[in-house]
Design a protein around this motif. Structure first.
Motif, PDB file in Angstrom:
ATOM      1  N   ALA A 124       0.820  -1.210   0.000  1.00 24.42           N
ATOM      2  CA  ALA A 124       0.000   0.000   0.000  1.00 24.42           C
ATOM      3  C   ALA A 124       0.858   1.266   0.000  1.00 24.42           C
ATOM      4  CB  ALA A 124      -0.947  -0.008   1.197  1.00 24.42           C
ATOM      5  N   LYS A 125       2.181   1.091  -0.094  1.00 25.68           N
ATOM      6  CA  LYS A 125       3.136   2.211  -0.111  1.00 25.68           C
ATOM      7  C   LYS A 125       3.134   2.915   1.251  1.00 25.68           C
ATOM      8  CE  LYS A 125       4.468   6.116  -3.139  1.00 25.68           C
ATOM      9  NZ  LYS A 125       5.199   5.704  -4.353  1.00 25.68           N
ATOM     10  N   THR A 126       3.481   2.158   2.300  1.00 24.97           N
ATOM     11  CA  THR A 126       3.553   2.729   3.649  1.00 24.97           C
ATOM     12  C   THR A 126       4.780   2.179   4.376  1.00 24.97           C
ATOM     13  OG1 THR A 126       2.394   0.964   4.853  1.00 24.97           O
ATOM     14  CG2 THR A 126       1.001   2.643   3.796  1.00 24.97           C
ATOM     15  N   MET A 127       4.889   2.560   5.640  1.00 27.70           N
ATOM     16  CA  MET A 127       5.957   2.050   6.508  1.00 27.70           C
ATOM     17  C   MET A 127       5.956   0.519   6.570  1.00 27.70           C
ATOM     18  SD  MET A 127       4.399   3.030  10.262  1.00 27.70           S
ATOM     19  CE  MET A 127       4.202   4.771   9.952  1.00 27.70           C
ATOM     20  N   LEU A 128       4.796  -0.105   6.349  1.00 30.09           N
ATOM     21  CA  LEU A 128       4.729  -1.576   6.389  1.00 30.09           C
ATOM     22  C   LEU A 128       5.564  -2.205   5.283  1.00 30.09           C
ATOM     23  CD1 LEU A 128       0.968  -2.047   7.308  1.00 30.09           C
ATOM     24  CD2 LEU A 128       2.924  -2.805   8.679  1.00 30.09           C
ATOM     25  N   ARG A 176      -0.619   9.492  -9.372  1.00 27.62           N
ATOM     26  CA  ARG A 176       0.458  10.490  -9.216  1.00 27.62           C
ATOM     27  C   ARG A 176       1.350  10.197  -8.009  1.00 27.62           C
ATOM     28  NH1 ARG A 176      -1.709  15.731  -8.421  1.00 27.62           N
ATOM     29  NH2 ARG A 176      -3.740  14.781  -8.125  1.00 27.62           N
ATOM     30  N   SER A 177       0.939   9.250  -7.174  1.00 29.42           N
ATOM     31  CA  SER A 177       1.824   8.868  -6.055  1.00 29.42           C
ATOM     32  C   SER A 177       2.964   7.964  -6.543  1.00 29.42           C
ATOM     33  CB  SER A 177       1.027   8.165  -4.955  1.00 29.42           C
ATOM     34  OG  SER A 177       0.492   6.939  -5.426  1.00 29.42           O
ATOM     35  N   ILE A 178       2.831   7.426  -7.754  1.00 29.68           N
ATOM     36  CA  ILE A 178       3.875   6.541  -8.305  1.00 29.68           C
ATOM     37  C   ILE A 178       5.115   7.363  -8.650  1.00 29.68           C
ATOM     38  CG2 ILE A 178       4.450   5.002 -10.245  1.00 29.68           C
ATOM     39  CD1 ILE A 178       1.441   4.267 -10.379  1.00 29.68           C
ATOM     40  N   GLY A 179       6.310   6.785  -8.361  1.00 32.96           N
ATOM     41  CA  GLY A 179       7.560   7.462  -8.733  1.00 32.96           C
ATOM     42  C   GLY A 179       8.221   8.185  -7.568  1.00 32.96           C
ATOM     43  N   HIS A 180       7.613   8.103  -6.388  1.00 36.27           N
ATOM     44  CA  HIS A 180       8.185   8.754  -5.196  1.00 36.27           C
ATOM     45  C   HIS A 180       8.344   7.723  -4.079  1.00 36.27           C
ATOM     46  CE1 HIS A 180       7.238  12.744  -6.867  1.00 36.27           C
ATOM     47  NE2 HIS A 180       6.122  12.183  -7.287  1.00 36.27           N
ATOM     48  N   LEU A 181       9.395   7.901  -3.261  1.00 37.45           N
ATOM     49  CA  LEU A 181       9.543   7.056  -2.073  1.00 37.45           C
ATOM     50  C   LEU A 181       8.489   7.456  -1.048  1.00 37.45           C
ATOM     51  CD1 LEU A 181      13.414   7.109  -1.435  1.00 37.45           C
ATOM     52  CD2 LEU A 181      12.076   5.282  -2.519  1.00 37.45           C
ATOM     53  N   ASP A 182       8.019   6.493  -0.269  1.00 41.43           N
ATOM     54  CA  ASP A 182       7.065   6.806   0.804  1.00 41.43           C
ATOM     55  C   ASP A 182       7.813   7.367   2.031  1.00 41.43           C
ATOM     56  OD1 ASP A 182       4.472   6.663   2.217  1.00 41.43           O
ATOM     57  OD2 ASP A 182       5.618   5.284   3.466  1.00 41.43           O
ATOM     58  N   PRO A 183       7.369   8.502   2.542  1.00 40.93           N
ATOM     59  CA  PRO A 183       8.071   9.107   3.692  1.00 40.93           C
ATOM     60  C   PRO A 183       8.109   8.217   4.933  1.00 40.93           C
ATOM     61  CG  PRO A 183       6.202  10.505   2.969  1.00 40.93           C
ATOM     62  CD  PRO A 183       6.286   9.348   2.032  1.00 40.93           C
ATOM     63  N   GLY A 184       7.011   7.531   5.229  1.00 40.11           N
ATOM     64  CA  GLY A 184       6.988   6.658   6.412  1.00 40.11           C
ATOM     65  C   GLY A 184       7.882   5.436   6.231  1.00 40.11           C
ATOM     66  N   ALA A 185       7.989   4.953   4.998  1.00 44.38           N
ATOM     67  CA  ALA A 185       8.911   3.846   4.735  1.00 44.38           C
ATOM     68  C   ALA A 185      10.352   4.326   4.948  1.00 44.38           C
ATOM     69  CB  ALA A 185       8.720   3.328   3.309  1.00 44.38           C
ATOM     70  N   ARG A 186      10.616   5.576   4.548  1.00 43.04           N
ATOM     71  CA  ARG A 186      11.966   6.119   4.757  1.00 43.04           C
ATOM     72  C   ARG A 186      12.275   6.275   6.251  1.00 43.04           C
ATOM     73  NH1 ARG A 186      17.154   6.295   4.341  1.00 43.04           N
ATOM     74  NH2 ARG A 186      18.107   8.344   4.204  1.00 43.04           N
ATOM     75  N   SER A 187      11.309   6.779   7.035  1.00 46.04           N
ATOM     76  CA  SER A 187      11.602   6.929   8.476  1.00 46.04           C
ATOM     77  C   SER A 187      11.792   5.554   9.116  1.00 46.04           C
ATOM     78  CB  SER A 187      10.526   7.760   9.195  1.00 46.04           C
ATOM     79  OG  SER A 187       9.236   7.215   9.045  1.00 46.04           O
ATOM     80  N   SER A 188      11.016   4.560   8.689  1.00 40.11           N
ATOM     81  CA  SER A 188      11.206   3.210   9.246  1.00 40.11           C
ATOM     82  C   SER A 188      12.586   2.664   8.886  1.00 40.11           C
ATOM     83  CB  SER A 188      10.132   2.252   8.716  1.00 40.11           C
ATOM     84  OG  SER A 188       8.887   2.540   9.291  1.00 40.11           O
TER      85      SER A 188
END
Ligand code: ADP
Ligand code: MG
Length: 202
Positions: A124-128, A176-188
């Protein structure tokens, strides 16, 4: 500098969030509302301010207290999610984890709590997308858990780039969310690296 392990973990996680707050905010500007770095820094600053009290607690109580502090101070979607992660890890923790199995049980409880709270899972493009592969990698590589966790975190983070977000604010952007890193995934991923650095050093 703190000498006990819990203190060093706290210090390292607070430091990495502080150092990367601007980067997290930039990532959230691209697919969210641009507050992830600010939110996380506020939460981890609150943990740093409570360091003395947290270090006097055993691991289960320290994690639960830290989780509550994150819920109260991070805000946004990520506050209750990181708060649930830590509180559930604390409930599942033993005083002194002595083997990889202890860490896996703790982390599994935390990840399950994030899934339940966020009604979400991998993809789902999240910290998970970082937390779940990290858990699986540690489970599969008990002989080198830190190396496995770091690699899984990096790959999980990078995999979010191609994903379309289906949870959280980024989902409002649709394709439009495609092509970017997820911020919560980066913090994890940052937190996984900081924790592994301390554990390998201890
Ligand atoms: P907000 O989206 O409320 O502004 P933040 O910017 O602090 O909160 O956090 C955004 C991050 O939270 C996302 O990048 C994503 O990783 C995570 N997130 C959002 N919703 C969910 C969810 N339902 N399940 C898991 N993680 C989520
Ligand atoms: Mg945000």
């Amino acid at each position: 500098m703190s000498s006990n392990l819990n203190g060093r973990l706290l210090e390292a996680t607070c430091q990495t969030i502080s150092e990367h707050a601007d980067e997290l905010t930039r990532l959230d500007q691209a697919i969210g509302d641009g507050d992830h770095g600010i939110n996380m820094k506020r939460g981890f600053d609150a943990l740093a301010a409570a360091a003395e009290e947290l270090q006097q607690l055993d691991l289960p109580s320290a994690l639960q207290k830290a989780g509550m502090l994150l819920v109260m101070n991070v805000g946004g979607a990520s506050g209750p999610l990181y708060g649930s992660l830590l509180m559930a890890m604390g409930k599942a923790a033993v005083d002194t984890p002595s083997c990889v199995d202890d860490v896996v049980s703790m982390l599994r409880a935390g990840v399950d709590a994030v899934k339940a709270r966020g009604k979400s899972d991998v993809g789902a493009k999240t910290m998970l997308d970082v937390l779940v592969p990290v858990l699986e990698a540690i489970e599969k590589n008990p002989a080198s858990p830190c190396a496995a966790a770091r690699q899984a975190a990096d790959m999980g983070l990078e995999a979010t780039r191609a994903m379309q977000a289906t949870k959280g604010r980024a989902s409002f952007l649709g394709e439009r969310s495609i092509g970017h890193l997820d911020p919560g995934a980066r913090s994890s991923a940052l937190l996984v690296h900081a924790i592994c650095n301390v554990l390998e050093d201890s």
